[in-house]
Write a protein that holds these residues in place. Structure first.
Motif, PDB file in Angstrom:
ATOM      1  N   SER A 219       0.646  -1.176   0.155  1.00  0.00           N
ATOM      2  CA  SER A 219       0.051   0.165  -0.209  1.00  0.00           C
ATOM      3  C   SER A 219       0.926   1.121  -0.061  1.00  0.00           C
ATOM      4  N   LEU A 243      -1.875  -6.407 -10.790  1.00  0.00           N
ATOM      5  CA  LEU A 243      -1.704  -4.731 -10.897  1.00  0.00           C
ATOM      6  C   LEU A 243      -1.400  -4.448 -12.325  1.00  0.00           C
ATOM      7  N   GLU A 248      -5.696  -2.727  -8.655  1.00  0.00           N
ATOM      8  CA  GLU A 248      -4.961  -2.252  -7.692  1.00  0.00           C
ATOM      9  C   GLU A 248      -5.394  -2.687  -6.187  1.00  0.00           C
ATOM     10  N   TYR A 394     -13.050  -0.778  -8.335  1.00  0.00           N
ATOM     11  CA  TYR A 394     -12.323  -0.646  -9.457  1.00  0.00           C
ATOM     12  C   TYR A 394     -12.729   0.331 -10.673  1.00  0.00           C
TER      13      TYR A 394
END
Length: 413
Positions: A219, A243, A248, A394
């Motif tokens: 993070s 990724l 993410e 997302y």
């Protein structure tokens, strides 16, 4: 085929988890591993860093043979209900012979002694617990103190000395309590947690680190090379793929705008209907909002947190608001009845054989598709909705992503 059950979150899967799986197989003599894994949201009231599908892949690559979802109705609960839901699923499979969990002390004898004494919650213990809560202690702290006091009272001094404030000891006790309460024949085992404490925030060993420390690196924008030594290569590959696909790592920050909308559009009376919203917490939350200069999830937690309202307690309550979990949906009498289905998230080649066996032995339906079972199971719809809320974090999430539970089959290794 002898199977050992493990209860996990894998947020993400790391070398400590790999060690746990290897030791679980070794000390139980198991031929296969059945994992009950939390879905999109976790026991401390947090979103998982990576999706349940990605974490299922990590689990299978790490040595699990069959991965079953712990419904969100249980996965976001305090230790008692989290453990009860997971253990009831292992029992319902009809194929699990043993349960192996990690603990800080590895003292199964003392844990079993406490569980045996407290499975029916004697009145004397309940009184001690109420007294501790009346002093303003948080529930975990009050429970730990009450257990020690009660075990000392009945002369179980070794058990009384076990530090239940340590999180894995506490979870282990509640696994054993659940086994006692449902009359399970599953044999419990425990292994000592090695090298990294549960919530240790930094990496201090070359090969073993806590999930907390690993998440902190990810993070914080650290590259995978910073955690390469403490996660299996398979985990690194799955994270790299996620990724690259724009998925993410998620945290509460990704959900704060939606949560804030919920809080601002509800009156105190409406907030009171949410699960675990009690003791005037709804007023405290609403009063805190105008005083926060730079709105964020962390600022809200800081403004509301007290000795009684711990961070974890607040995260669970706020998650109920985010997911629209009403008090009556998670009433104790419903939770006590256990899960009325087994949702398979993934399986290996060996797991396919287990799955075939489980379809014959399970005491509840085994589900490979959520779409084919709409409206048939009380907690399945909560899972589908929770997964959709998770996917909404997302960018550019379309119907295929929001309702992955309907469109995607179990992961097959």
């Amino acid at each position: 085929m002898r199977s050992v059950g493990v209860i996990v979150e894998y947020n993400p899967f790391h070398n400590g988890h790999l060690y746990h799986l290897q030791q679980s197989v070794s000390i139980t003599g198991a031929d296969a591993v059945v994992a009950v894994m939390s879905g999109s949201f976790l026991q401390r009231g947090e979103p998982a860093m990576f999706s349940k599908r990605a974490r299922t892949e990590m689990a299978l690559a790490g040595g699990c043979d069959l991965v079953i979802e712990l419904p969100v109705a249980y996965s976001t609960q305090a230790a008692e209900w989290f453990a009860y839901g997971a253990v009831s699923i292992l029992q319902a499979t009809g194929i699990v012979n043993a349960l192996c969990f990690g603990s800080e002390d590895g003292d199964l004898h003392s844990l079993r002694a406490i569980a045996s004494c407290l499975a029916r919650e004697p009145e004397a213990f309940r009184l001690m617990l109420r007294e501790e809560l009346g002093r303003g202690a948080s529930y975990p702290s009050a429970y730990s103190h009450a257990v020690r006091q009660y075990m000392e009272t009945i002369g179980e001094r070794q058990a009384a000395s076990l530090p239940l404030a340590r999180p894995n000891n506490t979870l282990g006790l509640h696994y054993l309590l659940a086994l006692e309460r449902i009359g399970s024949s599953i044999e419990p085992y425990t292994i000592i947690r090695e090298k990294a404490e549960y919530n240790q925030s930094t990496i201090t060993d070359r090969h073993i680190a806590s999930a907390t420390a690993i998440r902190s690196v990810i993070s914080g924008g650290g590259g995978l090379e910073q955690i390469a030594g403490v996660i299996p290569r398979s985990t690194a590959d799955i994270i790299s793929r996620e990724l690259a696909a724009g998925r993410e790592p998620l945290s509460w920050d990704n959900f704060y705008p939606k949560l804030l909308h919920q809080l601002l559009s509800h009156s105190a009376g409406q907030l009171r209907s949410y699960y675990e919203m009690s003791e005037g917490l709804e007023h405290r939350l609403l009063q805190a909002l105008p005083a926060i200069e730079k709105p964020s999830f962390e600022a809200l937690i800081t403004a509301v947190k007290t000795r009684r309202y711990t961070r974890t307690k607040l995260q669970r309550v706020l998650l109920s608001v985010l997911l629209n979990h009403q008090r009556e949906q998670l009433a104790p009498e419903l939770l006590t009845s256990g899960v009325d289905y087994i949702r398979v998230l993934g399986f290996s080649a060996k797991g396919r054989k287990l799955l075939k066996q489980m379809k014959k032995t399970a005491s509840v339906p085994v589900l490979l598709s959520a779409a084919r079972n709409q409206g048939q199971h009380r907690y399945l719809e909560l899972d589908v909705r929770a997964s959709a809320v998770y996917e909404l974090a997302y960018p550019d999430a379309g119907p295929q992503q929001l309702f992955r539970d309907y469109y995607e089959p179990p992961v097959m290794l």
